[in-house]
Design a protein around this motif. Structure first.
Motif, mmCIF file in Angstrom:
data_model
loop_
_atom_site.group_PDB
_atom_site.id
_atom_site.type_symbol
_atom_site.label_atom_id
_atom_site.label_comp_id
_atom_site.label_asym_id
_atom_site.label_seq_id
_atom_site.Cartn_x
_atom_site.Cartn_y
_atom_site.Cartn_z
ATOM 1 N N LEU A 53 0.859 -1.182 0.000
ATOM 2 C CA LEU A 53 0.000 0.000 0.000
ATOM 3 C C LEU A 53 0.891 1.225 0.000
ATOM 4 O O LEU A 53 2.074 1.136 0.278
ATOM 5 C CB LEU A 53 -0.942 0.007 1.204
ATOM 6 N N TRP A 54 0.290 2.384 -0.300
ATOM 7 C CA TRP A 54 1.086 3.608 -0.265
ATOM 8 C C TRP A 54 0.609 4.519 0.852
ATOM 9 O O TRP A 54 -0.579 4.784 0.998
ATOM 10 C CB TRP A 54 1.015 4.374 -1.584
ATOM 11 N N ALA A 55 1.554 4.974 1.645
ATOM 12 C CA ALA A 55 1.305 5.974 2.681
ATOM 13 C C ALA A 55 2.555 6.829 2.780
ATOM 14 O O ALA A 55 3.671 6.305 2.785
ATOM 15 C CB ALA A 55 0.997 5.313 4.024
ATOM 16 N N ASP A 56 2.378 8.118 2.832
ATOM 17 C CA ASP A 56 3.516 9.016 2.924
ATOM 18 C C ASP A 56 4.324 8.712 4.192
ATOM 19 O O ASP A 56 3.771 8.573 5.272
ATOM 20 C CB ASP A 56 3.027 10.468 2.951
ATOM 21 N N GLY A 57 5.616 8.592 4.039
ATOM 22 C CA GLY A 57 6.473 8.285 5.180
ATOM 23 C C GLY A 57 6.533 6.815 5.544
ATOM 24 O O GLY A 57 6.985 6.461 6.632
ATOM 25 N N MET A 58 6.112 5.947 4.627
ATOM 26 C CA MET A 58 6.040 4.525 4.955
ATOM 27 C C MET A 58 7.426 3.874 5.103
ATOM 28 O O MET A 58 7.550 2.823 5.723
ATOM 29 C CB MET A 58 5.233 3.767 3.896
ATOM 30 N N ILE A 59 8.464 4.487 4.574
ATOM 31 C CA ILE A 59 9.811 3.928 4.748
ATOM 32 C C ILE A 59 10.216 4.007 6.213
ATOM 33 O O ILE A 59 10.903 3.111 6.732
ATOM 34 C CB ILE A 59 10.815 4.655 3.851
ATOM 35 N N ALA A 60 9.787 5.037 6.896
ATOM 36 C CA ALA A 60 9.843 5.121 8.367
ATOM 37 C C ALA A 60 11.211 4.810 8.961
ATOM 38 O O ALA A 60 11.322 4.013 9.880
ATOM 39 C CB ALA A 60 8.784 4.192 8.968
ATOM 40 N N GLY A 61 12.244 5.413 8.409
ATOM 41 C CA GLY A 61 13.571 5.253 8.995
ATOM 42 C C GLY A 61 14.345 4.034 8.558
ATOM 43 O O GLY A 61 15.476 3.816 9.031
ATOM 44 N N ARG A 62 13.789 3.225 7.668
ATOM 45 C CA ARG A 62 14.520 2.034 7.225
ATOM 46 C C ARG A 62 15.841 2.393 6.556
ATOM 47 O O ARG A 62 16.832 1.666 6.670
ATOM 48 C CB ARG A 62 13.660 1.212 6.257
ATOM 49 N N GLY A 63 15.860 3.511 5.829
ATOM 50 C CA GLY A 63 17.086 3.920 5.169
ATOM 51 C C GLY A 63 18.181 4.277 6.152
ATOM 52 O O GLY A 63 19.361 3.947 5.934
ATOM 53 N N TRP A 64 17.822 4.919 7.246
ATOM 54 C CA TRP A 64 18.815 5.264 8.261
ATOM 55 C C TRP A 64 19.339 4.011 8.955
ATOM 56 O O TRP A 64 20.531 3.913 9.264
ATOM 57 C CB TRP A 64 18.208 6.226 9.282
ATOM 58 N N ILE A 65 18.443 3.056 9.193
ATOM 59 C CA ILE A 65 18.898 1.801 9.791
ATOM 60 C C ILE A 65 19.827 1.061 8.831
ATOM 61 O O ILE A 65 20.818 0.446 9.249
ATOM 62 C CB ILE A 65 17.696 0.925 10.177
ATOM 63 N N ALA A 66 19.546 1.146 7.517
ATOM 64 C CA ALA A 66 20.424 0.501 6.534
ATOM 65 C C ALA A 66 21.827 1.101 6.580
ATOM 66 O O ALA A 66 22.825 0.376 6.511
ATOM 67 C CB ALA A 66 19.826 0.647 5.132
ATOM 68 N N VAL A 67 21.905 2.426 6.701
ATOM 69 C CA VAL A 67 23.216 3.070 6.820
ATOM 70 C C VAL A 67 23.916 2.603 8.090
ATOM 71 O O VAL A 67 25.115 2.281 8.094
ATOM 72 C CB VAL A 67 23.068 4.606 6.817
ATOM 73 N N ALA A 68 23.155 2.557 9.196
ATOM 74 C CA ALA A 68 23.736 2.106 10.459
ATOM 75 C C ALA A 68 24.154 0.644 10.392
ATOM 76 O O ALA A 68 25.129 0.241 11.039
ATOM 77 C CB ALA A 68 22.730 2.311 11.594
ATOM 78 N N LEU A 69 23.437 -0.149 9.608
ATOM 79 C CA LEU A 69 23.762 -1.574 9.493
ATOM 80 C C LEU A 69 25.151 -1.798 8.916
ATOM 81 O O LEU A 69 25.818 -2.779 9.264
ATOM 82 C CB LEU A 69 22.725 -2.274 8.603
ATOM 83 N N VAL A 70 25.571 -0.911 8.021
ATOM 84 C CA VAL A 70 26.892 -1.064 7.426
ATOM 85 C C VAL A 70 27.971 -0.943 8.500
ATOM 86 O O VAL A 70 28.937 -1.712 8.531
ATOM 87 C CB VAL A 70 27.104 -0.027 6.308
ATOM 88 N N VAL A 71 27.788 0.032 9.408
ATOM 89 C CA VAL A 71 28.727 0.170 10.517
ATOM 90 C C VAL A 71 28.525 -0.965 11.510
ATOM 91 O O VAL A 71 29.484 -1.526 12.042
ATOM 92 C CB VAL A 71 28.540 1.533 11.206
#
Length: 303
Positions: free
Chosen positions: A211-229
């Motif tokens: 489904l589509w909802a604005d803001g649905m990524i909800a920080g997943r991208g930041w966690i992905a960056v943190a996952l690399v570290v």
């Protein structure tokens, strides 16, 4: 289905958006580029893929468009950060905001609409094993993300391309001195990161939560960056970290199954709390960071 079976059956699917985006960022950082715009690239990919699938395109077309959108935004980052030699942190933040804004703009008229996800593929015999059988019943994107993890591990460990990426990240001047085009290699690594982030967003909006909802990524991208570290720039550890965060993201549903009286807001914040704690622990281990860190990560390079 009990709580353990639920977690095991849903863990890989929940981990896939984290894993795909983190693998792309891992390649970029191995080449010495820190791109903090992953959240925005994922959001844009999610919006584009949803629009394509909702308007009658197949999931394959949706993922292609999302990947192209991620590449486009990542190349904007590369132009400013690598071509114009701007600060990578500031440029990444700006690109992330741009991607999030574009996703809100494109997806505004699709708010709360839904699409049909992908069918699951079972591995014969293994999918019938009690308790752990759910691990072997996943959609095709989950299986492809596992293959991508294995492929990147092999590339970094055994191929010339992997060695070249690591060399460019560790000592770009030395790599340039023996004839390797450092900027071109870094642009390619950044573009790959954008491609993976776009696909990760597409999976989140058209398969995992169709489904589509604005803001649905909800920080997943930041966690992905943190996952690399979190994974100390190693593919296997990034994969395990993604699985951990996938399990944590299912915590709210598991608690509802068990009937424990724990506030849902606390459960929703678990992945972020764990991210902060783990990054604090890793940052305090100077030996680990020195052993596996990228020497020129985030530094401006001039030929």
């Amino acid at each position: 289905m009990n709580a353990i079976e639920f977690i095991l059956s849903g863990m890989l699917a929940a981990a896939t958006p984290f894993l795909l985006a983190a693998l792309g960022e891992l390649v970029a950082e191995r080449a010495g580029v820190l791109n903090l715009g992953v959240e925005g690239m994922m959001a844009l990919g999610a919006a584009l893929a949803f629009i394509v699938v909702y308007n009658g395109g197949g999931h394959f077309e949706g993922f292609i468009v999302a990947a192209l959108g991620g590449i486009f935004v990542s190349l904007l980052f590369a132009f400013v950060a690598l071509g114009l030699r701007a600060n990578q942190v500031a440029t990444g933040l700006a690109i992330g905001i741009l991607g999030a804004g574009l996703s809100a703009f494109f997806g505004k008229s699709y708010e709360s609409f839904t699409v049909t996800g992908l069918n699951q593929i079972q591995i014969p015999v293994l999918s019938n094993i009690p308790v752990v059988g759910g691990l072997f019943t996943q959609d095709c994107i989950v299986w492809l993300s596992l293959l991508a993890s294995a492929g990147l591990w092999y590339m970094f460990a055994y191929t010339k391309i992997g060695l070249l990426l690591r060399a460019v990240g560790e000592n770009p001047k030395a790599a340039q001195s023996i004839g390797y085009p450092v900027i071109a290699i870094r642009v390619g690594a950044v573009a790959f990161g954008g491609l993976m982030a776009g696909i990760a967003g597409a999976y989140a909006s058209t398969v995992y939560t169709p489904l589509w909802a604005d803001g649905m990524i909800a920080g997943r991208g930041w966690i992905a960056v943190a996952l690399v570290v979190f994974g100390t720039w190693m593919v296997g550890r990034v994969f395990l970290g993604a699985c951990l965060f996938g399990m944590l993201s299912l915590a709210g549903t598991v608690v509802q199954l068990t009937g424990l009286a724990i506030p849902s807001q606390l459960l929703a914040s678990l992945p972020y709390l764990v991210t902060i704690i783990v990054l604090g622990i890793i940052s305090s281990n100077r030996r680990l960071l020195k052993l596996n860190g990228i020497a020129s990560l985030g530094e401006t390079y001039e030929r």
